[in-house]
Design an enzyme around this catalytic site. Structure first.
Site, PDB file in Angstrom:
ATOM      1  N   HIS A 175       4.060   6.711   5.319  1.00 34.03           N
ATOM      2  CA  HIS A 175       2.899   7.436   5.827  1.00 34.03           C
ATOM      3  C   HIS A 175       2.051   6.671   6.836  1.00 34.03           C
ATOM      4  O   HIS A 175       1.365   7.278   7.644  1.00 34.03           O
ATOM      5  CB  HIS A 175       2.020   7.946   4.674  1.00 34.03           C
ATOM      6  CG  HIS A 175       1.074   6.934   4.110  1.00 34.03           C
ATOM      7  ND1 HIS A 175       1.402   6.113   3.067  1.00 34.03           N
ATOM      8  CD2 HIS A 175      -0.185   6.597   4.465  1.00 34.03           C
ATOM      9  CE1 HIS A 175       0.380   5.323   2.790  1.00 34.03           C
ATOM     10  NE2 HIS A 175      -0.605   5.597   3.630  1.00 34.03           N
ATOM     11  N   ASP A 211     -22.294  16.292 -24.828  1.00 30.18           N
ATOM     12  CA  ASP A 211     -20.848  16.140 -24.862  1.00 30.18           C
ATOM     13  C   ASP A 211     -20.363  15.032 -23.949  1.00 30.18           C
ATOM     14  O   ASP A 211     -19.910  15.281 -22.853  1.00 30.18           O
ATOM     15  CB  ASP A 211     -20.172  17.452 -24.525  1.00 30.18           C
ATOM     16  CG  ASP A 211     -20.956  18.222 -23.482  1.00 30.18           C
ATOM     17  OD1 ASP A 211     -20.771  19.428 -23.390  1.00 30.18           O
ATOM     18  OD2 ASP A 211     -21.754  17.593 -22.749  1.00 30.18           O
ATOM     19  N   ASP A 263      -3.003   8.425  -0.928  1.00 32.51           N
ATOM     20  CA  ASP A 263      -3.364   7.352   0.011  1.00 32.51           C
ATOM     21  C   ASP A 263      -4.826   6.957  -0.193  1.00 32.51           C
ATOM     22  O   ASP A 263      -5.173   5.788  -0.340  1.00 32.51           O
ATOM     23  CB  ASP A 263      -3.123   7.880   1.433  1.00 32.51           C
ATOM     24  CG  ASP A 263      -3.590   6.929   2.516  1.00 32.51           C
ATOM     25  OD1 ASP A 263      -3.333   5.715   2.381  1.00 32.51           O
ATOM     26  OD2 ASP A 263      -4.197   7.397   3.495  1.00 32.51           O
ATOM     27  N   GLU A 298       1.054   5.404  12.507  1.00 36.33           N
ATOM     28  CA  GLU A 298      -0.292   5.013  12.917  1.00 36.33           C
ATOM     29  C   GLU A 298      -0.408   3.496  13.112  1.00 36.33           C
ATOM     30  O   GLU A 298      -1.063   3.049  14.036  1.00 36.33           O
ATOM     31  CB  GLU A 298      -1.301   5.495  11.849  1.00 36.33           C
ATOM     32  CG  GLU A 298      -2.744   5.379  12.248  1.00 36.33           C
ATOM     33  CD  GLU A 298      -3.145   6.279  13.416  1.00 36.33           C
ATOM     34  OE1 GLU A 298      -2.392   7.238  13.716  1.00 36.33           O
ATOM     35  OE2 GLU A 298      -4.178   6.013  14.037  1.00 36.33           O
ATOM     36  N   ASP A 299       0.242   2.735  12.263  1.00 36.06           N
ATOM     37  CA  ASP A 299      -0.025   1.291  12.253  1.00 36.06           C
ATOM     38  C   ASP A 299       1.120   0.408  12.741  1.00 36.06           C
ATOM     39  O   ASP A 299       0.974  -0.811  12.782  1.00 36.06           O
ATOM     40  CB  ASP A 299      -0.400   0.833  10.831  1.00 36.06           C
ATOM     41  CG  ASP A 299      -1.730   1.442  10.391  1.00 36.06           C
ATOM     42  OD1 ASP A 299      -2.491   1.860  11.273  1.00 36.06           O
ATOM     43  OD2 ASP A 299      -1.979   1.506   9.176  1.00 36.06           O
ATOM     44  N   HIS A 354       0.814  -1.222   0.000  1.00 37.04           N
ATOM     45  CA  HIS A 354       0.000   0.000   0.000  1.00 37.04           C
ATOM     46  C   HIS A 354       0.852   1.279   0.000  1.00 37.04           C
ATOM     47  O   HIS A 354       0.740   2.089  -0.934  1.00 37.04           O
ATOM     48  CB  HIS A 354      -1.000  -0.038   1.153  1.00 37.04           C
ATOM     49  CG  HIS A 354      -1.616   1.277   1.481  1.00 37.04           C
ATOM     50  ND1 HIS A 354      -2.474   1.936   0.622  1.00 37.04           N
ATOM     51  CD2 HIS A 354      -1.479   2.096   2.558  1.00 37.04           C
ATOM     52  CE1 HIS A 354      -2.848   3.086   1.178  1.00 37.04           C
ATOM     53  NE2 HIS A 354      -2.247   3.205   2.351  1.00 37.04           N
TER      54      HIS A 354
END
Ligand code: MN
Length: 713
Positions: free
Chosen positions: A72, A260, A139, A76-77, A48
Site C-alpha cells: 500500500h 455501565d 493503515d 507513494e513512498d 509497517h
C-alpha cells in the site's frame, strides 16, 4: 515481526485455497522496494505494511486485500508506479493499490478537519471497492499504534484529531467496531491524556476492589441462562476509557454515577432465543428503566443488530447486557467484512465480486426504519452523486457530479466565478468546461477583463453558477436594450423637432412605473413601451401617442398607419390609403388594395394571408401598383423575424448592422427567449423592398444571427 510464512499461514487458516504465490511475491516486492527506509521508530519501514497486512488477516480478508496491504505504500513512498504494480500483480491489485494511494494523497492535502463530514464522504465515495477503505483503516490503526514515535507534538495532535473525526466514524459507519474503538482510544490518549489517565486509574481502583468482578458476573449470567436450558456463550469486558469518557460527557455525569462501565455479551443460537434470554434476565434482575433498545427489529445503519438492556446485576452493579445471535455477533465484530465468508474455500462474493459488500451495506441502510437512520442513508446515497475537490490551500469543495471548473469557481466565490478564464486541475491547465473528479485539486485562473458567458450555461451543473451567469447576462442585455431604447427615443424627439434630454425623461418616470431613465429606456428597447407614448407623456400637446404596442395584434385587413399622398397607381382619387400591418407592403412588392368602408383603401402584399378571407368579396378589391415615377416615400416599415444567439454582444451587432445599412429600428419585440436564443420581430424603417432585402442579407451575414425572415401575414 511477522515472518513471511507466518503471514501465509494466517491467511491459509481461513482460506485453504489461498493464492500463496501472490502473497509471497507482494511480500518480497514490498520489502525490496522499501529497502533501507526507516520508520520514525527506527524500525525498517517494511514492518509497517507487514503489520497492516497482519491486522487485516484478523478480518479474514482475501489474498488480494492482504497483498494490497503489503504494497500500500510502495507507490507513494518508493520508486514504483501503479503501472508496474498492475503489470506484476494484475489489474485488480493494481486498482486497489491505486485506490489506497489516492486516499493517502488526499490525506496529505487537507488538514482541515472542520470539513470532517465532507472528508468522510469523500473517502467513502472514493472507496468504490470497500477493500480500499479497509486497508486504509488498518493503515491508520497501525500508524496510531506507533504515533508515540513521532517527535512533533503538533503533528501527533493533528493525526489524532483526524483519526477521531474522520477514521473512527468511518470505521463505525461500516461496522468495524473493534477498529473504531481502538482508533478512538489511541486518539483519546493523544488529545486528552489527563482525562484518559484519570479514567484508567479509576478503573484500576475498581478492579482492585472488586477482584475479578467481570468473571464472576459472567459466570452468574451463564448459570442463570443455563438453568433455563439455554445454550449460550457469554463474554464480559470493561468499556474502553474513551467510550466511558464520551458517556460522561454526553450524560453530564461523574464517573461515580456512571452505571455501565462493564458490558456483557450473551450470544445465543436464534432470534427467538434472543428474546427468550432477555425475558429470563429481566425476570431475574431488576431492570434499569430506559435502557432497553431493540436493534434486532430496527438495526443500526451499519447493519448492527442486538438487544440492549441495563439491569442491576448479580453483584448489585448496574451493567449493560447485549444479546445477539452468532451471525449478529460476527457483524458486530467485523462489520462489512463479516459478509465476506469463505464457503468451500472461495470467497462467496457472488456476482459483482467484491462490490457485494458495498451493495449489502446499502441494502442494510435501505432497511433502516428510523427517520434519523433514513437521513443518514440518504446522505450516503446522495454523495454517490457528488464529487469532492480541493482548493490549492486544501479546503474541500463539494459539488454535484458533472460539475465543471466554472461550478468550482462559483462555489469558491461569486467573484471568482464571474472572472474565471481557466483552471489548473492537478497542476495541468484545463478548459473551463472540464468535468471534475473526486480528489481533484483545482486552481482557478481569473482575469479582471473576464465576464460570465452565456455559453457557460450549457455546461454548468450547479444552480449557483447558473443563477449568477443568468443574472449577469440579463443585466447586460438590459443595458443593451436601454441603449437601443434611448436611441429610439432620441429619434422620436428629433422627428418632432424637440431637443432630446435625459432630464425630460426623468419627469415622466412615475407614469411608466420606472425607477430610473435607464429602466424606461430598457422598456422602450424591449418594445414594452412605445417611444411615442413617452414623447406624448413629456409633451402632452405634441401629438397623440401611438397605442401601446404590446399585445397588439393586427387582424387581417384591419387598417393601420395612414399615409396619404403615397404614390400608388390605380386608386380612386381622394381615397385615403393605409398600409396593412399584417404584411407591411413596401415599394417593390406586388400589391393589392382592399376597400374598407369609411376608411379608404388598405394596401396588402399580393401574397398576404389576410387576403384569403376577402376572396368572396371581389368588389372590394382594387388593382393597384406602386408609382415608380413619383418620389419614393421617406419612411416605410418592413417587419422581420430573427433568431439571435443569446450571447454577449449579439444585440449590439444587430443594431450596428441595421444602422450601417441605413435602416432604423422603430419597434422591437421579443417573441421567445431560451438560454441559447432569442426570437424577435423588429420593424425596420426602410425606403423600399430592395432596401429591406439588403438589410436582411446583411443580417444573414452576421455570425450571431441565426435566421432572418421577412414577416408575411
Ligand atoms: Mn501506510
Amino acid at each position: 515481526m511477522i515472518r513471511q510464512y507466518e503471514l501465509v499461514e494466517k491467511v491459509r487458516a481461513y482460506d485453504p485455497d489461498v493464492d500463496e504465490d501472490v502473497l509471497n511475491r507482494a511480500y518480497i516486492f514490498s520489502m525490496k522496494m522499501h529497502g533501507t527506509q526507516k520508520r520514525a521508530s527506527g524500525d525498517p519501514y517494511f514492518l509497517h505494511p507487514l503489520e497492516v497486512a497482519g491486522i487485516l488477516t484478523r478480518y479474514r480478508l482475501d489474498a488480494q486485500t492482504i497483498a494490497t496491504a503489503l504494497l500500500h505504500d510502495t507507490v507513494e513512498d518508493t520508486l514504483t508506479t501503479v503501472e508496474e504494480i498492475e503489470r506484476v500483480f494484475g489489474p485488480d491489485i493494481g486498482r486497489l493499490v491505486d485506490g489506497v494511494t489516492k486516499l493517502s494523497r488526499i490525506e496529505l492535502q487537507s488538514d482541515q478537519t472542520k470539513q470532517a463530514e465532507n472528508f468522510r464522504k469523500l473517502l467513502l465515495a472514493m472507496s468504490a471497492d470497500i477493500r480500499v477503505l479497509l486497508v486504509k483503516l488498518a493503515d491508520r490503526l497501525h500508524n496510531m499504534r506507533t504515533i508515540g514515535y513521532i517527535a512533533s507534538a503538533e503533528k501527533r495532535q493533528r493525526i489524532a484529531r483526524e483519526t477521531m473525526e474522520i477514521y473512527a466514524p468511518l470505521a463505525e459507519r461500516i461496522g468495524m467496531r473493534q477498529i473504531q474503538e481502538e482508533l478512538e482510544d489511541l486518539a483519546f490518549a493523544q488529545l486528552n491524556p489527563e482525562a484518559r489517565a484519570s479514567i484508567v486509574t479509576r478503573l484500576q481502583f475498581l478492579r482492585d476492589r472488586g477482584g475479578s468482578l467481570v468473571t464472576r458476573i459472567v459466570d452468574q449470567i451463564k448459570r442463570v441462562l443455563a438453568e433455563d436450558g439455554m445454550d449460550i456463550w457469554v463474554s464480559g469486558r470493561e468499556k474502553s476509557p474513551y467510550s466511558i469518557w464520551r458517556k460522561m460527557q454526553r450524560k453530564n455525569v461523574g464517573f461515580e454515577q456512571l452505571s455501565d462501565i462493564m458490558a456483557f455479551r450473551v450470544v445465543v443460537g436464534t432470534v427467538p432465543d434472543c428474546y427468550r434470554a432477555l425475558g429470563v434476565l429481566h425476570g431475574r434482575y431488576p431492570l434499569v428503566p430506559g435502557r432497553f433498545k431493540d436493534y434486532i427489529s430496527t438495526p443500526k445503519p451499519n447493519g448492527y443488530r442486538s438487544l440492549h438492556t441495563g439491569v442491576i446485576g448479580p453483584e448489585q452493579q448496574r451493567i449493560e447486557i447485549q444479546i445477539r445471535t452468532g451471525d449478529m455477533h460476527d457483524v458486530a465484530e467485523f462489520g462489512v467484512a463479516a459478509h465476506w465468508s469463505y464457503k468451500d474455500g472461495r470467497p462467496s462474493a457472488g456476482e459483482g465480486g467484491s462490490y457485494r459488500w458495498l451493495r449489502e451495506l446499502l441494502e442494510l441502510l435501505e432497511n433502516a426504519s428510523d427517520p434519523q437512520e433514513f437521513l443518514e442513508h440518504t446522505k450516503l446515497e446522495l454523495f454517490q452523486d457528488q464529487v469532492f475537490c480541493f482548493t490549492p490551500k486544501g479546503a474541500l469543495i463539494s459539488l454535484p457530479r458533472g460539475a465543471t471548473i466554472v461550478d468550482f469557481a462559483y462555489a469558491v466565490h461569486s467573484e471568482v466565478g464571474d472572472r474565471c478564464v481557466g483552471g489548473k486541475v492537478n497542476g495541468r491547465m484545463m478548459p473551463l468546461r472540464t468535468q471534475l473528479a473526486n480528489g481533484d485539486q483545482v486552481d482557478v485562473i481569473t482575469s479582471k477583463a473576464q465576464t460570465p458567458s452565456p455559453l457557460w450555461e450549457r455546461f454548468v451543473a450547479t444552480g449557483k453558477a447558473r443563477a449568477r451567469i443568468r443574472r449577469f447576462i440579463r443585466s447586460q442585455q438590459r443595458s443593451q436594450f436601454a441603449a437601443l431604447g434611448r436611441s429610439m427615443l432620441q429619434k422620436a424627439f428629433q422627428a418632432e423637432g424637440y431637443e432630446f434630454a435625459d432630464k425630460a425623461v426623468e419627469n415622466v418616470l412615475r407614469g411608466f412605473k420606472c425607477q430610473s431613465a435607464e429602466d424606461l429606456y430598457a422598456l422602450i428597447g424591449e418594445g414594452q413601451v412605445g417611444e411615442r407614448q413617452v414623447l406624448g407623456a413629456i409633451f402632452p400637446g405634441s401629438r397623440p401617442p401611438a397605442p401601446p404596442r404590446r399585445g397588439e395584434k393586427p387582424a387581417g385587413g384591419k387598417p393601420a398607419s395612414s399615409q396619404p399622398g403615397i404614390p400608388i397607381k390605380g386608386l380612386i382619387p381622394g381615397m385615403a390609403v393605409h398600409y396593412a400591418e399584417c404584411c407591411h407592403p413596401l415599394p417593390g412588392d406586388r400589391i393589392v388594395g382592399i376597400v374598407v368602408p369609411g376608411r379608404g383603401a388598405v394596401i396588402h402584399t399580393i401574397d398576404c394571408d389576410a387576403l384569403s378571407e376577402l376572396g368572396e368579396q371581389p368588389d372590394r378589391w382594387i388593382d393597384v401598383a406602386w408609382d415608380a415615377a413619383s418620389d419614393p416615400p421617406s419612411q416605410m416599415v418592413g417587419r422581420i423575424h430573427l433568431v439571435v444567439a443569446n450571447e454577449t454582444g449579439s444585440l449590439g451587432a444587430l443594431t450596428t448592422v441595421i444602422a450601417k445599412n441605413e435602416g432604423n429600428i422603430s419597434n422591437l419585440k421579443i417573441v421567445n427567449r431560451t438560454p441559447q436564443f432569442w426570437e424577435m420581430t423588429i420593424d425596420v424603417e426602410v425606403r423600399n423592398l430592395k432596401h429591406l432585402t439588403n438589410v436582411i442579407a446583411a443580417l444573414r451575414a452576421t455570425p450571431s444571427i441565426n435566421a432572418v425572415e421577412r414577416v408575411r401575414g
